[in-house]
Design a protein around this motif. Structure first.
Motif, PDB file in Angstrom:
ATOM      1  N   ALA A  87      37.752  40.668 -12.984  1.00  0.00           N
ATOM      2  CA  ALA A  87      38.679  40.078 -14.823  1.00  0.00           C
ATOM      3  C   ALA A  87      39.985  40.645 -14.779  1.00  0.00           C
ATOM      4  CB  ALA A  87      38.094  41.185 -16.603  1.00  0.00           C
ATOM      5  N   ASN A  88      40.994  41.174 -13.860  1.00  0.00           N
ATOM      6  CA  ASN A  88      42.503  41.184 -14.533  1.00  0.00           C
ATOM      7  C   ASN A  88      42.803  40.477 -13.470  1.00  0.00           C
ATOM      8  OD1 ASN A  88      42.342  43.511 -15.658  1.00  0.00           O
ATOM      9  ND2 ASN A  88      42.252  44.958 -13.778  1.00  0.00           N
ATOM     10  N   VAL A  89      42.256  39.894 -11.960  1.00  0.00           N
ATOM     11  CA  VAL A  89      42.533  39.139 -11.145  1.00  0.00           C
ATOM     12  C   VAL A  89      42.155  37.548 -12.198  1.00  0.00           C
ATOM     13  CG1 VAL A  89      41.909  37.415  -9.022  1.00  0.00           C
ATOM     14  CG2 VAL A  89      41.623  39.920  -8.988  1.00  0.00           C
ATOM     15  N   LEU A  90      41.429  37.542 -12.693  1.00  0.00           N
ATOM     16  CA  LEU A  90      41.160  36.179 -13.145  1.00  0.00           C
ATOM     17  C   LEU A  90      42.054  36.216 -14.947  1.00  0.00           C
ATOM     18  CD1 LEU A  90      39.403  33.717 -14.344  1.00  0.00           C
ATOM     19  CD2 LEU A  90      38.308  34.455 -15.809  1.00  0.00           C
ATOM     20  N   GLU A  91      42.587  37.418 -15.293  1.00  0.00           N
ATOM     21  CA  GLU A  91      44.076  36.991 -15.743  1.00  0.00           C
ATOM     22  C   GLU A  91      44.956  36.554 -15.597  1.00  0.00           C
ATOM     23  OE1 GLU A  91      45.484  39.835 -19.365  1.00  0.00           O
ATOM     24  OE2 GLU A  91      44.127  40.738 -18.297  1.00  0.00           O
ATOM     25  N   PHE A  92      45.338  37.429 -14.399  1.00  0.00           N
ATOM     26  CA  PHE A  92      46.235  37.182 -13.514  1.00  0.00           C
ATOM     27  C   PHE A  92      46.468  35.387 -12.888  1.00  0.00           C
ATOM     28  CE2 PHE A  92      48.321  36.881  -9.618  1.00  0.00           C
ATOM     29  CZ  PHE A  92      49.700  37.801  -9.971  1.00  0.00           C
ATOM     30  N   VAL A  93      45.440  35.188 -12.526  1.00  0.00           N
ATOM     31  CA  VAL A  93      45.379  33.586 -11.970  1.00  0.00           C
ATOM     32  C   VAL A  93      45.542  33.036 -12.946  1.00  0.00           C
ATOM     33  CG1 VAL A  93      43.845  32.204 -11.207  1.00  0.00           C
ATOM     34  CG2 VAL A  93      43.623  34.266 -10.121  1.00  0.00           C
ATOM     35  N   LEU A  94      45.077  32.615 -14.431  1.00  0.00           N
ATOM     36  CA  LEU A  94      45.229  32.271 -15.315  1.00  0.00           C
ATOM     37  C   LEU A  94      46.497  32.546 -15.814  1.00  0.00           C
ATOM     38  CD1 LEU A  94      41.797  32.585 -17.238  1.00  0.00           C
ATOM     39  CD2 LEU A  94      43.267  30.580 -16.475  1.00  0.00           C
ATOM     40  N   VAL A 137      32.451  37.763 -16.668  1.00  0.00           N
ATOM     41  CA  VAL A 137      33.678  38.399 -16.228  1.00  0.00           C
ATOM     42  C   VAL A 137      34.431  36.819 -17.102  1.00  0.00           C
ATOM     43  CG1 VAL A 137      35.659  38.244 -15.150  1.00  0.00           C
ATOM     44  CG2 VAL A 137      34.492  40.445 -14.731  1.00  0.00           C
ATOM     45  N   ALA A 138      33.579  35.613 -15.978  1.00  0.00           N
ATOM     46  CA  ALA A 138      33.313  34.448 -16.463  1.00  0.00           C
ATOM     47  C   ALA A 138      33.326  34.568 -18.107  1.00  0.00           C
ATOM     48  CB  ALA A 138      32.638  33.552 -15.631  1.00  0.00           C
ATOM     49  N   LEU A 139      32.320  34.688 -19.314  1.00  0.00           N
ATOM     50  CA  LEU A 139      31.492  34.873 -20.049  1.00  0.00           C
ATOM     51  C   LEU A 139      32.595  35.059 -20.676  1.00  0.00           C
ATOM     52  CD1 LEU A 139      28.339  34.694 -19.925  1.00  0.00           C
ATOM     53  CD2 LEU A 139      29.301  32.501 -19.529  1.00  0.00           C
ATOM     54  N   ALA A 140      32.935  36.639 -20.597  1.00  0.00           N
ATOM     55  CA  ALA A 140      34.247  37.289 -21.330  1.00  0.00           C
ATOM     56  C   ALA A 140      35.394  36.619 -21.668  1.00  0.00           C
ATOM     57  CB  ALA A 140      34.691  38.307 -20.743  1.00  0.00           C
ATOM     58  N   SER A 141      35.953  35.368 -20.210  1.00  0.00           N
ATOM     59  CA  SER A 141      37.151  34.506 -20.362  1.00  0.00           C
ATOM     60  C   SER A 141      37.057  33.729 -22.076  1.00  0.00           C
ATOM     61  CB  SER A 141      37.310  34.359 -19.227  1.00  0.00           C
ATOM     62  OG  SER A 141      36.606  32.450 -19.277  1.00  0.00           O
ATOM     63  N   GLY A 142      36.279  33.100 -21.932  1.00  0.00           N
ATOM     64  CA  GLY A 142      35.752  32.126 -23.094  1.00  0.00           C
ATOM     65  C   GLY A 142      35.789  31.055 -22.494  1.00  0.00           C
ATOM     66  N   LEU A 184      50.358  23.652 -16.595  1.00  0.00           N
ATOM     67  CA  LEU A 184      48.692  23.858 -15.980  1.00  0.00           C
ATOM     68  C   LEU A 184      48.026  24.440 -16.464  1.00  0.00           C
ATOM     69  CD1 LEU A 184      47.803  23.496 -12.599  1.00  0.00           C
ATOM     70  CD2 LEU A 184      47.779  21.522 -13.716  1.00  0.00           C
ATOM     71  N   SER A 185      47.372  24.355 -18.234  1.00  0.00           N
ATOM     72  CA  SER A 185      47.071  24.878 -18.912  1.00  0.00           C
ATOM     73  C   SER A 185      45.167  24.613 -19.414  1.00  0.00           C
ATOM     74  CB  SER A 185      47.402  24.946 -20.251  1.00  0.00           C
ATOM     75  OG  SER A 185      47.188  23.074 -20.746  1.00  0.00           O
ATOM     76  N   ASP A 186      44.605  23.747 -19.141  1.00  0.00           N
ATOM     77  CA  ASP A 186      43.483  23.405 -19.212  1.00  0.00           C
ATOM     78  C   ASP A 186      42.050  23.834 -18.149  1.00  0.00           C
ATOM     79  OD1 ASP A 186      41.147  21.704 -20.778  1.00  0.00           O
ATOM     80  OD2 ASP A 186      41.934  19.590 -20.206  1.00  0.00           O
ATOM     81  N   PHE A 187      41.881  24.120 -18.841  1.00  0.00           N
ATOM     82  CA  PHE A 187      40.818  25.252 -17.761  1.00  0.00           C
ATOM     83  C   PHE A 187      39.568  24.884 -17.367  1.00  0.00           C
ATOM     84  CE2 PHE A 187      44.835  28.042 -17.761  1.00  0.00           C
ATOM     85  CZ  PHE A 187      45.214  27.133 -16.538  1.00  0.00           C
ATOM     86  N   GLU A 188      38.549  25.221 -16.991  1.00  0.00           N
ATOM     87  CA  GLU A 188      37.335  25.368 -16.430  1.00  0.00           C
ATOM     88  C   GLU A 188      36.451  26.302 -15.821  1.00  0.00           C
ATOM     89  OE1 GLU A 188      34.527  21.737 -16.091  1.00  0.00           O
ATOM     90  OE2 GLU A 188      35.967  21.730 -17.129  1.00  0.00           O
ATOM     91  N   LEU A 189      35.527  27.194 -15.570  1.00  0.00           N
ATOM     92  CA  LEU A 189      34.791  27.659 -15.114  1.00  0.00           C
ATOM     93  C   LEU A 189      34.733  27.494 -14.331  1.00  0.00           C
ATOM     94  CD1 LEU A 189      36.047  31.467 -16.247  1.00  0.00           C
ATOM     95  CD2 LEU A 189      37.390  29.946 -14.276  1.00  0.00           C
ATOM     96  N   GLU A 190      33.675  27.791 -12.335  1.00  0.00           N
ATOM     97  CA  GLU A 190      32.240  27.090 -12.419  1.00  0.00           C
ATOM     98  C   GLU A 190      32.079  28.352 -11.475  1.00  0.00           C
ATOM     99  OE1 GLU A 190      30.769  23.224 -10.381  1.00  0.00           O
ATOM    100  OE2 GLU A 190      31.320  24.496  -8.715  1.00  0.00           O
ATOM    101  N   LEU A 191      30.431  28.818 -11.234  1.00  0.00           N
ATOM    102  CA  LEU A 191      29.886  30.070 -11.088  1.00  0.00           C
ATOM    103  C   LEU A 191      29.273  29.293  -9.734  1.00  0.00           C
ATOM    104  CD1 LEU A 191      29.439  33.345 -10.645  1.00  0.00           C
ATOM    105  CD2 LEU A 191      27.586  32.852 -12.151  1.00  0.00           C
ATOM    106  N   SER A 192      29.622  29.449  -9.194  1.00  0.00           N
ATOM    107  CA  SER A 192      29.298  29.840  -7.123  1.00  0.00           C
ATOM    108  C   SER A 192      27.756  31.027  -7.370  1.00  0.00           C
ATOM    109  CB  SER A 192      30.001  29.434  -6.179  1.00  0.00           C
ATOM    110  OG  SER A 192      30.621  27.755  -6.350  1.00  0.00           O
ATOM    111  N   MET A 193      27.061  30.114  -7.321  1.00  0.00           N
ATOM    112  CA  MET A 193      25.443  31.536  -6.673  1.00  0.00           C
ATOM    113  C   MET A 193      24.947  30.824  -4.534  1.00  0.00           C
ATOM    114  SD  MET A 193      24.165  31.637 -10.751  1.00  0.00           S
ATOM    115  CE  MET A 193      23.892  29.673 -10.366  1.00  0.00           C
ATOM    116  N   ARG A 194      24.122  31.450  -4.740  1.00  0.00           N
ATOM    117  CA  ARG A 194      23.659  31.856  -2.845  1.00  0.00           C
ATOM    118  C   ARG A 194      23.101  30.885  -3.612  1.00  0.00           C
ATOM    119  NH1 ARG A 194      18.485  33.572  -2.505  1.00  0.00           N
ATOM    120  NH2 ARG A 194      17.673  35.141  -4.399  1.00  0.00           N
TER     121      ARG A 194
END
Length: 672
Positions: A422-429, A471-476, A437-447
């Motif tokens: 969660a800290n890493v994602l917040e830091f990256v954003l 963590v991804a869902l908590a980011s909103g 840059l401000s318009d973001f979305e996430l992609e969860l890559s699974m096996r």
């Protein structure tokens, strides 16, 4: 609403057509699976419409247009062999085995034939066939026959060839017939579908865009085919809007801007995919790196340095020589000894250029015993890596063979894992926002479902995937989950960003890894005195510095914010008599760490202003007799607006403020 509709004089099966009479619906999703509108459905099925404007609808439209392209080619040249014709981002392509390359005149003829096929209103009719039936029907198509042999076995589907999953997969084989209004089958193709009900629905929102060569199944050992690319949209207006975006993207192409602004180049003497950075490009890169370095240090990262080359044993231990060997450069044999007759007396050792930094960071961790008190350990490096990309895949700075990753690897206890992610994602954003840059979305890559494509045990994969999902869902942020896209050693979150003209770029990656710590035997002593295994987090913020630079260059169209601009301020005197006065102002700015230059060349003032405006300098200072007498300067901005009579001290303060605030300045209003 679209400008297409089904022909009214054609009979269609009732199922999906009866459920969805809306003419913008071209397919349906039945129990989560995309199907043709003609597919049979049961009362208990969950059925959803797929409109032509939706992402799935556009993909189906493009795939159908690819089939129309292939039919048109074979109408003109019946000897052309069919390769594959998948939908791709914003378009489609189809590969053909032909004796002679396509010409622009060929494309014009194919375009006209496609228009005829669209107007004919042919139906796409799906048939399930056995492998023997498929072979018999595709007997004249050697590439299709090869796909049939691969269907359902190792290397089937997406692995059979780039885009081959549109043709065959692990399930049943199907052929699509193109049927006229009179019920005559005029063409057919091996395909999984689905397709639009009628070619009429393709309308006029499509265009053929370019010709390229492509090796069959992506291998240089295979025959070279001719590839025709196209684009297709729900309406003519959508096509025009796309073409306008392409025109704008061409203006922003980082390769053109890089040359125009003297930022970087790719000398032939060095080799394909290997860049050199010119002084002005080096300034921008250094600003990027230094800003990221300061932010990382404040966030608790420690920078390390590792070599560019290593013995092969390290990549055997990490498993890269099994899972990533094709992406690595060939080995370099070192330390081999020979006698006077040339006979080998001592076998050499194979060294490899590193394709990634993680194995070396692991060795730093393993160098001594670690305690829970040492964790989390956050190691960062701007590490240059080398990947053996095919020459045809190289593209400016966005796809190269040698590049620098702003890499980091974090070693954490299992209890720290989710909080650290969660800290890493917040830091990256936060850091990406620093770059505008401000318009973001996430992609969860699974096996992948196929066990040979990943290592470790299912429990660790499930735990890692669940942690990333939370963590991804908590980011909103918007989250898309994609199966089969994870690396061999763990699931990951990819952060995607939209640029100024709406294009989506995949940037940062946060990847969990329970497997490499296991392979390397990493340990830490926990509070209870027991030896335990840390979890490893792979994290690249920019992805690669080269690619991130290219994205920023195109995002800003070369008009960088003041803090990133190679030259931030240029002084242009109205006449030579005022050069000394402006030189003093420039010296004051330089003393305040502003990249400022004085243009005291022999060019006329207006030419100087044009030159520096074209060179994307954000702030031009002008001074004449009135400014010299009053101790002021005049600002000229990128759009041609001016602000006159600004006291020098105030001008210096405002310039420094614009740099510190990462301001993007085009007009006088931006600088107010």
């Amino acid at each position: 609403m679209t400008d297409v509709a089904l022909p009214s004089d054609v009979s269609y099966p009732a199922d999906g057509f009866a459920l969805f009479p809306d003419r913008s619906v071209i397919a349906m999703r039945v129990n989560g699976e995309l199907k043709d509108l003609a597919a049979k459905v049961a009362e208990t099925d969950a059925v959803e419409p797929v409109s032509i404007e939706s992402p799935d609808g556009l993909s189906i439209l493009r795939h159908s247009t690819a089939h129309v392209l292939a039919q048109a080619v074979q109408r003109i040249n019946p000897q052309a062999n069919l390769g594959i014709g998948p939908p791709i981002t914003d378009g489609f392509y189809y590969d053909f085995g032909v004796d002679e390359p396509f010409t622009p005149e060929d494309i014009k003829a194919i375009d006209k034939e496609m228009q005829r096929i669209v107007r004919e209103g042919q139906r796409f009719v799906r048939r399930v066939v056995t492998p023997d039936e498929a072979r018999a029907e595709m007997i004249a198509e050697p590439f299709k026959l090869e796909l049939i042999e691969l269907a359902g076995g190792p290397g089937s589907g997406a692995d059979a060839a780039e885009g081959a999953s549109a043709e065959v997969g692990a399930g049943e084989l199907t052929i699509y017939d193109n049927v006229t209004r009179d019920g005559e089958t005029v063409w057919k193709d091996l395909c999984r579908g689905p397709h639009v009900p009628s070619t009429r629905m393709i309308g006029n929102g499509w265009d053929l865009t370019r010709i390229a060569a492509a090796y069959w199944r992506g291998s240089e050992k295979n025959p070279q085919l001719q590839r025709i690319y196209g684009t297709a949209w729900a309406s003519k207006d959508d096509l025009r809007a796309y073409q306008e975006r392409l025109a704008e993207a061409a203006k922003r192409d980082h390769r053109r801007l890089g040359k125009e602004l003297d930022l970087f180049s790719f000398p032939e003497e060095i080799g394909s995919g290997l860049s050199v950075w010119h002084p002005r490009g080096g300034i921008v890169r250094q600003e990027m790196e230094q800003h990221a370095l300061r932010r990382h240090k404040r966030a608790g990262y420690t920078y390390v340095y590792t070599p560019h080359i290593t013995k092969k044993d390290l990549f055997i231990e990490s498993n890269h020589l099994v899972t990533y060997k094709e992406g690595m450069f060939p080995p370099i044999r070192m330390d081999e000894e020979r006698d006077a007759q040339g006979e080998i007396t001592k076998q050499g050792i194979d060294y490899y250029l590193k394709p990634m930094n993680c194995p070396m960071h692991i060795l730093i961790y393993r160098e001594r015993a670690r305690s829970y008190r040492d964790l989390p350990m956050r190691l960062a490096e701007n590490g240059t890596v080398y990947r053996n990309e095919l020459s045809g895949a190289l593209h400016g700075l966005t796809r190269v063979r040698g590049f620098t990753q702003d890499d980091a690897h974090l070693f954490v206890t299992p209890e720290q894992l989710e909080g650290e992610v969660a800290n890493v994602l917040e830091f990256v954003l936060s850091l990406l926002r620093d770059f505008g840059l401000s318009d973001f979305e996430l992609e969860l890559s699974m096996r992948d479902d196929e066990k040979s494509k990943w290592i470790g045990d299912e429990q660790h994969w499930a735990e890692a995937t669940d942690a990333l999902r939370r963590v991804a869902l908590a980011s909103g942020l918007k989250l898309t989950e994609v199966a089969g896209e994870a690396a061999f050693y763990g699931p990951k979150i990819d952060l995607k960003v939209k640029d100024a003209i709406g294009r989506t770029w995949q940037l940062s990656t946060v990847q969990l890894d329970f497997n490499l710590p296991e392979r390397f035997g990493l340990e830490f002593t926990d509070r209870d005195g027991q030896k335990k295994r840390p979890v490893m987090i792979h994290r690249a913020l920019m992805g690669s510095i080269e690619r991130f630079f290219a994205i920023l260059l195109e995002h800003y169209a070369g008009d960088f914010p003041v803090w990133l601009s190679p030259v931030q301020v240029v002084g242009v005197p109205v006449a030579d008599d005022f050069a000394d006065y402006l030189a003093d102002v420039i010296s004051t700015l330089r003393a305040d760490d502003v990249r400022a230059e004085l243009d005291d060349s022999d060019d006329r003032m207006q030419k100087k202003i044009r030159t520096h405006t074209t060179g994307r300098v954000p702030l031009i200072l002008i001074a004449g007799a009135q400014d010299r007498d009053a101790g002021t300067v005049s600002f000229r901005f990128r759009d041609g607006t001016q602000e006159n009579g600004v006291p020098v001290a105030d001008a210096v303060r405002r310039i420094r403020s614009a740099i510190d605030s990462h301001a993007l300045i085009h007009t006088a209003d931006d600088f107010a």
